[in-house]
Design a protein around this motif. Structure first.
Motif, PDB file in Angstrom:
ATOM      1  N   LYS A 157       0.835  -1.199   0.000  1.00  0.00           N
ATOM      2  CA  LYS A 157       0.000   0.000   0.000  1.00  0.00           C
ATOM      3  C   LYS A 157       0.868   1.246   0.000  1.00  0.00           C
ATOM      4  O   LYS A 157       2.068   1.196   0.306  1.00  0.00           O
ATOM      5  N   ARG A 158       0.245   2.340  -0.356  1.00  0.00           N
ATOM      6  CA  ARG A 158       0.890   3.649  -0.229  1.00  0.00           C
ATOM      7  C   ARG A 158       0.495   4.242   1.110  1.00  0.00           C
ATOM      8  O   ARG A 158      -0.673   4.252   1.493  1.00  0.00           O
ATOM      9  N   VAL A 159       1.485   4.718   1.832  1.00  0.00           N
ATOM     10  CA  VAL A 159       1.225   5.329   3.138  1.00  0.00           C
ATOM     11  C   VAL A 159       0.643   6.726   2.913  1.00  0.00           C
ATOM     12  O   VAL A 159       1.241   7.558   2.234  1.00  0.00           O
ATOM     13  N   ASP A 160      -0.518   6.943   3.480  1.00  0.00           N
ATOM     14  CA  ASP A 160      -1.240   8.207   3.263  1.00  0.00           C
ATOM     15  C   ASP A 160      -0.691   9.307   4.164  1.00  0.00           C
ATOM     16  O   ASP A 160      -1.374   9.825   5.045  1.00  0.00           O
ATOM     17  N   ILE A 161       0.559   9.642   3.933  1.00  0.00           N
ATOM     18  CA  ILE A 161       1.234  10.728   4.658  1.00  0.00           C
ATOM     19  C   ILE A 161       1.875  11.640   3.619  1.00  0.00           C
ATOM     20  O   ILE A 161       2.506  11.156   2.662  1.00  0.00           O
ATOM     21  N   ASP A 162       1.730  12.938   3.810  1.00  0.00           N
ATOM     22  CA  ASP A 162       2.299  13.908   2.876  1.00  0.00           C
ATOM     23  C   ASP A 162       3.806  13.664   2.727  1.00  0.00           C
ATOM     24  O   ASP A 162       4.527  13.609   3.726  1.00  0.00           O
ATOM     25  N   PRO A 163       4.308  13.481   1.496  1.00  0.00           N
ATOM     26  CA  PRO A 163       5.741  13.254   1.287  1.00  0.00           C
ATOM     27  C   PRO A 163       6.620  14.334   1.918  1.00  0.00           C
ATOM     28  O   PRO A 163       7.748  14.052   2.335  1.00  0.00           O
ATOM     29  N   ARG A 164       6.113  15.576   2.011  1.00  0.00           N
ATOM     30  CA  ARG A 164       6.908  16.641   2.633  1.00  0.00           C
ATOM     31  C   ARG A 164       7.090  16.385   4.125  1.00  0.00           C
ATOM     32  O   ARG A 164       8.144  16.692   4.693  1.00  0.00           O
ATOM     33  N   ASN A 165       6.078  15.800   4.749  1.00  0.00           N
ATOM     34  CA  ASN A 165       6.210  15.466   6.168  1.00  0.00           C
ATOM     35  C   ASN A 165       7.179  14.319   6.377  1.00  0.00           C
ATOM     36  O   ASN A 165       7.965  14.310   7.330  1.00  0.00           O
ATOM     37  N   LEU A 166       7.141  13.339   5.471  1.00  0.00           N
ATOM     38  CA  LEU A 166       8.092  12.234   5.569  1.00  0.00           C
ATOM     39  C   LEU A 166       9.515  12.738   5.347  1.00  0.00           C
ATOM     40  O   LEU A 166      10.459  12.233   5.981  1.00  0.00           O
ATOM     41  N   ALA A 167       9.678  13.724   4.485  1.00  0.00           N
ATOM     42  CA  ALA A 167      11.006  14.304   4.264  1.00  0.00           C
ATOM     43  C   ALA A 167      11.526  14.971   5.532  1.00  0.00           C
ATOM     44  O   ALA A 167      12.719  14.896   5.846  1.00  0.00           O
TER      45      ALA A 167
END
Length: 638
Positions: free
Chosen positions: A528-538
């Motif tokens: 699955k794709r994790v539903d978290i904004d990529p900017r937050n993961l960065a």
């Protein structure tokens, strides 16, 4: 006179008629009997002829099975991890022995002679025959009396064959062999000959699935690890020797041989070099531990280690040798057969903070500019929740680098009501990273771990309303990976992989390719794709990078490699010292390796778990030629 003659003539005429009638009846009876016999002969020889011919052939011929070699298991670079080797056994064909009723003296003579040569008693030989019969063995199937016989014993038996007759054979046995011994033992598992319980379960499996493998009493099966997971692929197809037998089912001559077909070759995702580095580093730790290392771009498992370990070759030993060694494994208080990397769950401690950070950033209640003041702990109502150090004023990045509990306490409290919406949101985000559920790895043991929330607490305490309430203190424990939060090392590496690669959960897998008639290559699978904004993961990745450059992970840093990581120390209510954790990924800009390590009850993660991960990183990314390296000072920390 005339009257007397008439009487005689009538009597004669009547007798002639009676004889004629009887003759006709007899003729008809014989004709019917003859035609009945012809019909019966036709029925037996023509209509049922093929059936009786087959039965006759079955009575005349016997199939003796030839076990197929199990498939070879290789690492990703072709290193042999599991193979098969041929050994010799001294076997006995029960049907070829003299009958205990007809020829008891001759039977005893053969058994005594064989027992003398093998240095065992006739009673022990009879016990082996009886044990094979109880498991479903046929009278004409060879029963191994002595396994892995040495050359001297084989020679002795062959020299005395004239005394032993056709009942005693020297047979070739195929034994599972692990040339790397303990390396990757928990991944590979081990094999054993089926027992009565296996046969009973197999009968039920066949009822549910007619295509299931039909086990015989002599079959060797995978009991754990990949040997069990891919048993059907590894088993191959057995062959047989067809023998002509006499009226007492004693073999006379071999008619033909059907060649066995080896099982498929499995190529694993494991890198033997990294696996060995992980196991050596773990063996130097003070306590039991485990490591999981995966490629975050594909889900390929590169190393999976657990200590203490065991030698799977023990399970291929002859029964007497195995029985001598088994108690030392079975009674080991550290339980070496448990795969701690996938089957044991632990509180993750501060290695859970990247997920807490992701939840706060996604909700908007935490930002890079969020500030906290740490004076060594946090007061919540009448309770004091400590921090492992006094950090002073910290922001998001310095709090992650220094593993400040107070910052994350306050971040969790800002997510919502600490008795309902706050912990529910945190649990939902953690589950997006695959925590609290099985990873889907292709191994029999895959523990789901636990991500608690208020609904879970109410469910498990339905009969105890006094225990069903979720308290704010539970939220503070949860946000730093304590309390009821439980993860396996593989789960942690799995979740961190989604942070490292920008939000994709790949199913962890060990099988890379199968070779054989129906060989195939495993296609990486996105769970699955994790539903978290990529900017937050960065932002979380940047904070984890600070752990290595400015924080508690500096001791595991490598000058030639950019690494991001997180240390952790998880309290254990049953032990004084906490579990030591460390997780990391590298290279920072394009991660190809994620590692999670736990050393049980050993103290700080920075001092005990981080060195294990560092050894694996050095094996995966060796320093450039000519570069002089030096050890970094270890920064004690949570």
């Amino acid at each position: 006179m005339a009257r007397q003659f008439s009487r005689r003539t009538g009597w004669a005429t009547a007798n002639v008629a009676l004889v004629r009638n009887r003759a006709l009846a007899g003729t008809i009876f014989l004709a019917l009997a003859f035609f009945g016999l012809l019909a019966r002969l036709w029925f037996l020889q023509v209509f049922h002829g093929p059936d009786f011919l087959a039965q006759a052939q079955n009575n005349r011929l016997r199939d003796v099975p030839l076990t197929a070699p199990r498939g070879v298991i290789l690492d990703r670079n072709g290193v042999v991890l599991a193979t098969s080797r041929v050994t010799h056994s001294i076997s006995l064909v029960p049907a070829a022995l003299p009958s205990p009723k007809r020829e008891p003296e001759e039977r005893q003579r053969i058994l005594k002679t064989l027992g003398f040569l093998l240095k065992i008693t006739p009673a022990q030989i009879e016990a082996e025959i009886e044990a094979a019969r109880e498991k479903g063995g046929r009278l004409y199937d060879p029963v191994a009396i002595v396994e892995e016989a040495d050359l001297a014993t084989v020679t002795l038996i062959e020299e005395n064959k004239w005394r032993l007759g056709r009942a005693v054979l020297v047979t070739d046995d195929i034994k599972r062999f692990y040339p790397q011994r303990t390396l990757a033992a928990h991944i590979l598992g081990y094999t054993r000959t089926v027992d009565v319980g296996d046969l009973r379960r197999n009968a039920e499996e066949i009822k549910a699935d007619p295509d299931a493998r039909d086990l015989k009493y002599y079959d060797v099966i995978g009991k754990n690890g990949l040997e069990r997971q891919y048993d059907r692929r590894l088993a191959g197809t057995e062959g047989s020797d067809e023998y002509e037998v006499d009226s007492r089912a004693r073999p006379v001559r071999r008619v033909r041989r059907i060649r066995e077909k080896p099982g498929q070759t499995l190529v694993l995702t494991i890198d033997a070099k990294l696996q060995r580095a992980a196991e050596i580093a773990l063996s130097k730790a003070r306590n039991s531990g485990a490591v999981a290392a995966i490629n975050p771009q594909t889900g390929e498992v590169l190393a999976l280690a657990s200590t203490p370990t065991f030698d799977p070759n023990v399970f291929s030993l002859p029964r007497r040798s195995f029985n001598a060694k088994w108690p030392s494994i079975q009674n080991n208080p550290k339980h070496p057969l448990i795969n701690r990397a996938t089957g044991s769950r632990f509180p993750p401690g501060s290695t859970f903070k990247p997920f807490t950070a992701s939840a706060g950033l996604q909700q908007g209640t935490t930002s890079p500019g969020s500030m906290s003041v740490c004076n060594g702990g946090y007061h919540l109502n009448k309770h004091f929740f400590g921090c492992w150090s006094r950090h002073g004023a910290v922001d998001f990045f310095s709090a992650m680098a220094g593993s400040c509990d107070v910052f994350f306490y306050q971040a969790a409290l800002r997510m919502g009501d600490p008795e309902s919406s706050g912990p529910t949101h945190l649990a939902q985000v953690a589950r997006k990273f695959g925590l609290g559920e099985k990873t889907g790895i292709d191994l029999p043991s895959d523990n789901a771990g636990l991500i608690p929330d208020p609904a879970w607490r109410r469910e498990i305490n339905k009969s105890r309303p006094d225990l069903a309430r979720w308290f704010p203190g539970n939220t503070l424990n949860m946000c730093i990976g304590q309390g009821d939060v439980l993860l396996t090392p593989l789960q942690l590496a799995h979740g961190i992989s989604a942070i490292a690669n920008g939000g994709t959960l790949w199913r962890p897998h060990l099988l890379r390719q199968t070779r054989g008639p129906k060989g195939e290559t495993t296609v990486p699978e996105v769970q699955k794709r994790v539903d978290i904004d990529p900017r937050n993961l960065a932002l979380v990745r940047e904070a984890m990078r600070r752990v290595m450059t400015d924080g508690t992970g500096q001791g595991a840093n490598l000058s030639w490699l950019t690494i991001a990581g997180k240390t952790g120390s998880a309290e254990d209510v049953h032990h004084v010292l906490p579990h030591a954790w460390f997780t990391c990924f590298a290279p920072y800009d394009k991660p190809s390796l994620v590692i999670a390590c736990i050393i049980e009850n050993s103290g700080h993660g920075s001092e005990n778990a981080a060195p294990v991960c560092k050894a694996i990183l050095e094996a995966a990314f060796p320093p450039p030629a000519g570069l002089k390296t030096k050890a970094n000072a270890v920064v004690p920390g949570d």
